[in-house]
Every structure is written in C-alpha cells, then in structure tokens.
Design an enzyme around this catalytic site. Sequence first.
Site, short mmCIF file in Angstrom:
data_model
loop_
_atom_site.label_atom_id
_atom_site.label_comp_id
_atom_site.label_asym_id
_atom_site.label_seq_id
_atom_site.Cartn_x
_atom_site.Cartn_y
_atom_site.Cartn_z
N HIS A 190 -16.92 1.86 -20.33
CA HIS A 190 -15.69 2.69 -21.79
C HIS A 190 -14.56 1.96 -21.32
CE1 HIS A 190 -14.02 5.93 -23.28
NE2 HIS A 190 -14.52 5.32 -24.22
N GLU A 433 -33.60 3.60 -27.14
CA GLU A 433 -32.81 2.95 -25.96
C GLU A 433 -33.48 3.23 -24.89
OE1 GLU A 433 -29.62 4.70 -25.88
OE2 GLU A 433 -29.85 6.99 -26.33
N ASP A 457 -28.22 0.41 -23.60
CA ASP A 457 -28.89 1.51 -22.60
C ASP A 457 -30.58 0.43 -22.58
OD1 ASP A 457 -28.06 3.48 -21.58
OD2 ASP A 457 -27.59 4.34 -23.62
N CYS A 504 -27.07 -1.76 -32.92
CA CYS A 504 -25.75 -0.50 -32.24
C CYS A 504 -25.31 -0.76 -31.18
CB CYS A 504 -26.10 1.10 -32.59
SG CYS A 504 -26.96 2.26 -31.75
#
Length: 572
Positions: A190, A433, A457, A504
């Site tokens: 993150h 994913e 992922d 995405c």
Amino acid sequence: MRFELPGQAASRGQALGRARVRMPHVLKVEKNRIPADAVTAELQRLHTALAATREEMSNLRKRLQGALAEEAGEFIELHALLLDDPELLRSLDTSIREELYTADYALRLQRDRLTGIFERMEDAYLKSRLDDLDYAIGRIHAHLHKHATETLSTTGDILVSDNVASAELAQLMAQGVIAVITASGSLLSHSAILARSLHLPLLIGTTGAIQRIHDGDVLIVDADNGLAIINPDASDLRRHRAKLKESARARRDLERLRDKPSRTRDGTDITLYANAESDEDIARAHALGAAGIGLYRTEFLFLQGDELPDEEEQYQRYRNIVLSMNGRPATIRTLDMGADKLHRNGPNPGNEKNPALGVRGIRLSMAHPKIFDTQLRAIIRASGYGPVRVLLPMISRREELVSARKRLRKITEQLRAEGHAVQDRLPLGTMIEVPAAAIAVHGLADIADFMSIGTNDLIQYLLATDRCNEALNKWHSPLHPGVLQLLRHVITVGKAHAKPVAVCGEIAGDPALTRLLLALGLTEFSLHPGNMLEVRKIIRDTDLNALSATTEKLLFAKDRAGIQRWLTAING
Ligand code: PEP
Ligand code: MG
C-alpha cells in the site's frame, strides 16, 4: 566520494536533495541505568519528549488538508492512542523510578511489550500496523535526544530508511520530504501504491542504503532509472538538470492530451478508466477525460474510523463519487476486506494462518450478510444520481456471482418499494483475480455484465508470490508466459461473450506494458490517474494492426527473456 546504489522504482520521478537517514530507532538503545538522584530529571526528560511528540502530532493534524488528511488520519489516531495510554505512561514511569532505567531503555521495553501484545492479539489488522507503532515510538525517542528537527525531515530532504509505513508518507510529504529511499519494500504494498498516488519518488530494495548513505549527503534519486547517486559530481548534476527539463517538457506535451481521445493510430478506441480512492484522484480522473471510475476500492473507506461506516455514511460517499463523475460510470467494488486489509472492529475472519488464501473479499461479505446488504443498499441508492456499476472482489466460482446477483436484484426492488429512484438495472461485474476464475472464465463471462482482471492478486496466486513480500519482487512479475497466456484467455473469452474486460491491477498503469496489454487484445484499462496521459500517449502512438501481428510471437515466448526481447523490439 561518489557512488551509486541501485533500487527498484516503486514511484517514479527525479529528486535532488539532502539525505536524512533514519536508523532503525530502538535497536540502538542499550540497557543503561541512571543514579538514584537522577530519577526526577529523567522523568522530566521523558515527559518533555512525550509532550513534544503530542504537540508535533496535533500541529501536523492542523496542517494536513484534503486527501492527505484522510490518508494520515489513521496514523495520527494511532499516535494519539499510544501517547495517552495510561498503562504505557505508568509503565514508563515505573521503569525509571524503580528499575532506574534510562528513559530510552524504558521506552524500548515498552516497545517490545507492545509489539508482543500486537503479535499475540490474533488481529491481522493490528499486526499490519507494527511499522506505525515503531514509528510512533521512534518519534518519542527522537524527541528524547532533541533530534526532532534532524529526523523530522524538512523541505528538500530525501528520507533514507529501512522501510516506510503507508500512513507516514502523507506526513513526510507535508513536511517537505521530496523523495524516499528504502532498503526493503515491495512494489505492490500500500505504501508503493500511495507514493504513486502522491507523486512522491520512491526507490525500494536499495540494499546498503542505511549503512552507506550518511545524514547530509547530497543525493540524486533517479527513480525513473531505479538509481540513487550519492555525492553526485558535476556531470551527474548536469544530467539531472537535463532530465528535469526533459520531464517538464514531457509533462507539458502530455498535458496537451487531456482532451484527446485514447485512439490508436489506426483508429481503435481504447477505454481508459481510473482507479480512484481519494477526492483528488476522482477530480483528476474527471479532468483527464477518464471514461469513468473503473475501480473504487471501498475497503479504504471502511478502514478509516473506529466503527464501520453505516448505510448513510457510505451512501453519501458513493453519491459524491457518482456526482463528481457527471454522467460517466462509477464502478464501486464491494468490500475486499481480509488478508492485509482488516478493520479492528469489523468482520473478523478469525485467526488465519494464511490470510491471503483465507476468508477475504466476497467470501467475507457473504459470511456477514448484514454488512454486505448495507453496502449494497448504499451503492444502489447512489445509482439514483448517475450510472453505477457494482464489482465483486475475489470471485472464485459461478455460484457466488449468481447469489450476489439475486441479492442485488432483491435489494434494488426493496429500495424501489421504499420510494428511492434507483437505476433500472445495475451492471454487475466480477474481478478476475483467482486463477480458477480466470481458467474457467466461460462460467462467469456468460452471466457477468463486465469483468475486471486484478493482476495484483492474479499474479500472486498464479505464481505463488506473496504480493507484499519484498524478497519476491523479482518473481512477482507479469513477464511470465503463464500470466500472459491466462490474460489472453480471459480477454478472448470475454470478447466471445461480448462482455467488456478491463485490467485494473497496477500493470494497467505501467506505460512500459501498455503495448503488451494491447497486443493481448485488451481494449479497457483501469489505472491510476497519475499515469493516464502517458498511457494515452502510447496508445495514440500505436498501430494496433501491426502490433496484433506480433501477438503470436509474444505468446510463444518461453521465458522472461523472450518476453523482454519482444517488449524491447516493440517499445524501442
Ligand atoms: C488486484 O488484485 O489487482 C486489484 C486491483 O485489487 P487490489 O489491489 O485491491 O487487491
Ligand atoms: Mg485484488
């Protein structure tokens, strides 16, 4: 003496500044005792440092505004909790008064105690905040030594550190830090995603940075080329100036593309959606001509306060996004809670040994129907104000999509019966994913309205590479024949069912991979607005027919080197 250290560019850009080296704080603290008659002075020293840290936090809170304030909110909250914790304060005093330890050592003992508690709490969310705890303790420690202004960087400083907590990044920017170099870190953490969002150059995996760079050294961070230059010479400075000029020129050129279509040279329109979390991202997405929001990650809204947001709070937020997009669709993803994104008072998957393979995303939502229904109600209500699409995370089987569809329909009818003016039929999409969902995508493509491939992922699960494990940075890469073949398969099946397919994951915003994705047949990208113009420029410079003629060669590549050769030939 001049030298270079290579690193990985987690967030691109150029910076020239002074090094501010942050040693791992507590490791330096020895077990020292003070004479009995120094107790009062030592207590005083400790409490002065605590007060200074509190003041620092409260000043920071006042200075932060907008998106930064939102991002840093949790971090500041953790500080405030810690600095006022009666048990911590009592234990610190007792260590000094009764054991005659120095304030530094007392602080270290408490840091070790709290770390132990965090680790035993079986709460993955708190575990993930250990970096923040370390940082908070480090600030008190810095004030004990009156290093506050040294360690708290000022304008023009480049932070050199072992690692950097995501919430800390906003604080560093507010203090004027212009770049960060870390010895560890992962491209998909993150922190990395946020640094890109904040346009803060971030070089990670810079081995030896803490040992070899010294406070005050002049540094050039060339994050575009994954390089730190320490004590640059005259020709480095000249090159840096030239690069700055060049990137200013490139930015000006890119700005001209704001209103231009994302159309290839031979006339195929490519849809560019934005991944957006903050108000600032949403405003930029709109200004840069994004086709809509392709991914709004709702878990960040959930991770903010102490309590989960209720229907009204969620509704207000989603409605704001819809209104800001002014008629362009907003794709709102239902909660992808679990794994590294957990709320301390939220739904709890229990003590999972392997949370990335655990009860996360749609599985957690299905296990907590009240939370799921509340979220769906809020999303559907927002659809009264403009086009909304619902996206489901971590779908692994058709049954989940069927069941979510029923729920969506039922709640839509209920809301209509309650008198809400909601959209007729909200498009329902699935993230692709989980590898099994990608392989058996024909069982989803026929009933989904759209699909969005979450490569962060998908690659993690396909290549067995934990996306947050820095030791695997080299392995966690889309440049693998298995990844490319699976992407091609999903895109082809999507086309056969006439269902839109987007990517995405972070690779959608990497200009070096734009042509690779186009060659695989991708026509929809969802990416951070910061990269939108660069990706648009590459699309506009591409002859799609000529590129498609090379797809077979790309898919025949047997290894990374083969894919890399294809990329070099295509990108030049
Ligand atoms: C992904 O997995 O690629 C994705 C876009 O979702 P997240 O990064 O939120 O898991
Ligand atoms: Mg994901």
